[in-house]
Design a protein around this motif. Sequence first.
Motif, PDB file in Angstrom:
ATOM      1  N   LEU A   1    -118.936 -53.635 -16.596  1.00  0.00           N
ATOM      2  CA  LEU A   1    -118.157 -52.738 -17.035  1.00  0.00           C
ATOM      3  C   LEU A   1    -118.546 -52.214 -18.182  1.00  0.00           C
ATOM      4  O   LEU A   1    -118.448 -51.083 -18.788  1.00  0.00           O
ATOM      5  CB  LEU A   1    -116.638 -53.318 -17.050  1.00  0.00           C
TER       6      LEU A   1
ATOM      7  N   LEU B   1    -121.314 -49.719 -17.924  1.00  0.00           N
ATOM      8  CA  LEU B   1    -120.741 -48.501 -17.518  1.00  0.00           C
ATOM      9  C   LEU B   1    -120.304 -47.519 -18.901  1.00  0.00           C
ATOM     10  O   LEU B   1    -120.451 -46.498 -19.000  1.00  0.00           O
ATOM     11  CB  LEU B   1    -119.707 -48.724 -16.554  1.00  0.00           C
ATOM     12  N   GLU B   2    -119.450 -48.424 -19.530  1.00  0.00           N
ATOM     13  CA  GLU B   2    -118.472 -47.813 -20.770  1.00  0.00           C
ATOM     14  C   GLU B   2    -119.803 -47.471 -22.036  1.00  0.00           C
ATOM     15  O   GLU B   2    -119.756 -46.308 -22.177  1.00  0.00           O
ATOM     16  CB  GLU B   2    -117.849 -48.917 -21.524  1.00  0.00           C
TER      17      GLU B   2
ATOM     18  N   ARG C   1    -121.105 -44.282 -20.613  1.00  0.00           N
ATOM     19  CA  ARG C   1    -120.354 -43.081 -20.867  1.00  0.00           C
ATOM     20  C   ARG C   1    -120.311 -42.676 -21.965  1.00  0.00           C
ATOM     21  O   ARG C   1    -119.985 -41.358 -22.568  1.00  0.00           O
ATOM     22  CB  ARG C   1    -118.884 -43.582 -20.370  1.00  0.00           C
TER      23      ARG C   1
ATOM     24  N   GLY D   1    -108.039 -47.294 -20.548  1.00  0.00           N
ATOM     25  CA  GLY D   1    -107.927 -47.723 -19.009  1.00  0.00           C
ATOM     26  C   GLY D   1    -108.645 -49.023 -18.482  1.00  0.00           C
ATOM     27  O   GLY D   1    -108.638 -49.261 -17.266  1.00  0.00           O
ATOM     28  N   TYR D   2    -109.032 -49.880 -19.577  1.00  0.00           N
ATOM     29  CA  TYR D   2    -109.536 -51.134 -18.856  1.00  0.00           C
ATOM     30  C   TYR D   2    -108.534 -52.383 -19.290  1.00  0.00           C
ATOM     31  O   TYR D   2    -107.703 -52.249 -19.927  1.00  0.00           O
ATOM     32  CB  TYR D   2    -110.729 -51.603 -19.751  1.00  0.00           C
TER      33      TYR D   2
ATOM     34  N   LYS E   1    -112.093 -47.512  -8.410  1.00  0.00           N
ATOM     35  CA  LYS E   1    -111.944 -48.319  -9.783  1.00  0.00           C
ATOM     36  C   LYS E   1    -111.984 -47.002 -10.615  1.00  0.00           C
ATOM     37  O   LYS E   1    -112.777 -46.059 -10.524  1.00  0.00           O
ATOM     38  CB  LYS E   1    -113.406 -49.314  -9.973  1.00  0.00           C
ATOM     39  N   ASN E   2    -111.242 -47.325 -11.656  1.00  0.00           N
ATOM     40  CA  ASN E   2    -111.016 -46.439 -12.639  1.00  0.00           C
ATOM     41  C   ASN E   2    -112.303 -46.153 -13.731  1.00  0.00           C
ATOM     42  O   ASN E   2    -111.884 -46.588 -15.051  1.00  0.00           O
ATOM     43  CB  ASN E   2    -109.787 -46.435 -13.464  1.00  0.00           C
ATOM     44  N   VAL E   3    -113.472 -46.198 -13.231  1.00  0.00           N
ATOM     45  CA  VAL E   3    -114.566 -46.090 -14.360  1.00  0.00           C
ATOM     46  C   VAL E   3    -115.489 -44.912 -13.823  1.00  0.00           C
ATOM     47  O   VAL E   3    -115.010 -44.229 -12.754  1.00  0.00           O
ATOM     48  CB  VAL E   3    -115.334 -47.624 -14.177  1.00  0.00           C
ATOM     49  N   VAL E   4    -116.525 -44.640 -14.749  1.00  0.00           N
ATOM     50  CA  VAL E   4    -117.348 -43.621 -14.289  1.00  0.00           C
ATOM     51  C   VAL E   4    -117.690 -43.530 -12.564  1.00  0.00           C
ATOM     52  O   VAL E   4    -118.215 -44.486 -12.234  1.00  0.00           O
ATOM     53  CB  VAL E   4    -118.799 -43.763 -15.050  1.00  0.00           C
TER      54      VAL E   4
END
Lengths: 247, 177, 177
Positions: free
Chosen positions: A207, A210-211, A214, A245-246, C138-141
Motif C-alpha cells: 500500500l 502505491l501511495e 500516487r 482513505g486508509y 480496494k480504494n487505492v490507485v
Amino acid sequence: MASVEESLIFSIENFQGPLDLLLHLIRKEEMDIFDIPIIKLVDQYESYIQKMKDLNLTIASEYIYMLSILLNIKAKILIKGKKETKEEDPRTPLVKQIMEYEKIKKLADELKEIYTIWGGTYSREDKGEEILFIEDLNIYQIAEAFNNILKKLKLREKPPFISVKRPDIKEMMVSLLNFLPKNKKPFPFYDYLLTLKSSLEVITAFLSMLELIRLGSVKYLIKDGKDEIYLIYLKELPKDLIFEGYI
Amino acid sequence: MDLKEKVSILEALLLVSTKPLKINQVMEIFQDGDEKGWEEAFSFLEKHFNKEHNGLMIQRVAKGIRLTTKPQMEEYIKTFYQKNIKHNFSRAAFEVLAIIAYNQPITIPEINAIRGISSGGVIKTLLEKKMIKITGRKNVVGKPFLFSTTEEFLIRFGLNSLKDLPKVEEFNALEAE
Amino acid sequence: MDLKEKVSILEALLLVSTKPLKINQVMEIFQDGDEKGWEEAFSFLEKHFNKEHNGLMIQRVAKGIRLTTKPQMEEYIKTFYQKNIKHNFSRAAFEVLAIIAYNQPITIPEINAIRGISSGGVIKTLLEKKMIKITGRKNVVGKPFLFSTTEEFLIRFGLNSLKDLPKVEEFNALEAE
C-alpha cells in the motif's frame, strides 16, 4: 586415551534416545529381556550418563528423565525383595516400551533397505508444471503452502501472545523511500519485502508503494515478461502530507 | 481400439506422466468403458518392458503404473549427473517414517512416546520431502495434528499400497506370560 | 562393458534426460574410449525401440538421440494434460489459493507482491473452479478487485468457517516439538 573417548562420543551420539541406549545395553550384555537384571542395567545406564557428563556432552533431558524412571523401578524392586506378590512387575511397562521400540527399529531398517533399492529408480524428470492431485489436498496443505511462502520471504510471524502493532503506512512510506537508491536506478521492490517480518507488513509495504507512486515520489516499472516490480526514486515526500482513505 | 493401440497410448502417457498412471485416469480420457481391455494393456506392457529392456522397467506403485529405470542403473545415472540425486534420510527419519507408516494417523506426542525422544526436526524434514502429510487433528487436549504417509512415500519406496509394507513380527511372548 | 550393458545404460539415461544424449558426452563420462561400441549401442537401441514400440520412438537429433513419444500420440497427451489440470491444481494455483485464504480480501497486485511473480492466469483458474470470488474493489490507485474464498472452498476443504483455518504459527511450532 583420546581414541577411546572419541569412540565413546561417537557411540553416544549415535543413540536415538534413551530407549536405544537401553536396548544397546541389554543386547550387549545379553540380558534376558523378560527378566532384566534391573540393578545391573541401572548401574550401566548411570555410568553412561556419567561418562557423557565427564565429556561435557549436552545430555538431552529425555536421558535424565529415563534415569529417574529406572531409579524408581530399582527402588520398587529393592523394597519388594524376592517375595511373591500379585502386584504387576514394576519392570513390565518399561520392557513393553523397549520391545515396541525394538520392533520399530527393525521396521526402520527394513524401510531403509527398501529405499536403498527403490529410491534409486527414476522416471522422466519433471519438465512441465507440477500437478497436485485434488484427492491429496486438504486444508493443512493450504496452511503449509502459505507457511512456506512466508518462509521463502524470510518472514516470521510474531508469537500470538505478543500484541502486534499494525504497521503504519506513513512510517513504511518513509522507510521504503529511504531504502531506494537516490541515483534513480531501478530497484527491485521484492528486495525491500525481504527485510520485513510479517505478512501484514508486506501488505502495508504494498500500500505504501502505491501511495508513493500516487504522490509522484517514485516511479515503477515492470520488466518484460518477468512481472517483477522495480521502483525508481524521484523525489522526497511533500512536507504537508495528508493521508486519506486508509486503515 | 485394439490391444496394440491401447499399449501404444499407455507407453506414451507413461513417458510424459510424472506420477503413476492409474486406470481410472486413462478410462476418463477415452470414455470407452473398457476397463478389462486397459488392464490387459497394462499387464502386456509390464511383461513386454521387463522382457525387452534391461535398463527400464514398469513398476506398480501407489495403485498405478510407472515407467522407470531399473535399480541397477542408479550408479550410472549418478555418474551421468555427477551428483547424488537421491535424498539421504537419517536413521531417526526412517524410525519416524516407520512409526507413522504402521500407526497412521498418529500425533507427534505419540511418536515421541514410542521413540522416547523428541522428533520435531525429523517431522519437518519428512514434511518437506513430502513423505508425510497432516491429515487432521486428534480430539484430545491441544488438538495436535495427525500425520499420515503420502502417495509420494509409496512411490519412493516402490510400494503399491500400505499393505505391501514389510510385515510386523509379533511379540506375543510378553502377553503370554 | 558389453553391448547389452551399454544398451541398458543408454535407455536408462534416455528415460531420465529430456535433453538429447550425445555419444561424446557418454564417452566422456564412462571414459572407456570405445566410441565404436557406443555407436553400435545407439544404433541397436534405435532399431530395437522402433521395432518393439508403437507409442515411443528413438529420434536422431543434432548429433544425439532422444527418447520421445510418436507424433500420433500428441493428441492423447494433450487431452491427458487438460483433464489433469481441470480436475486438479497446479502448484501455482494452490499457492495463490493459500495466500487468498489467509489474507482475504486481497487484490491481485498484493498477491503478486507476496509471490514475487504474476498470478493473473492462476486467478482465472481458481475463479473457474469456484474456489474464489470477487468481493469488491480496494480504494487505492486503479481500484483493483478484491478476492475472497467461496462457500465451495469451505465445503471442499471441510471447514465450518474461516476461523477453522489452521494457524500458521502451529507449523513453526512443529520444529520445536
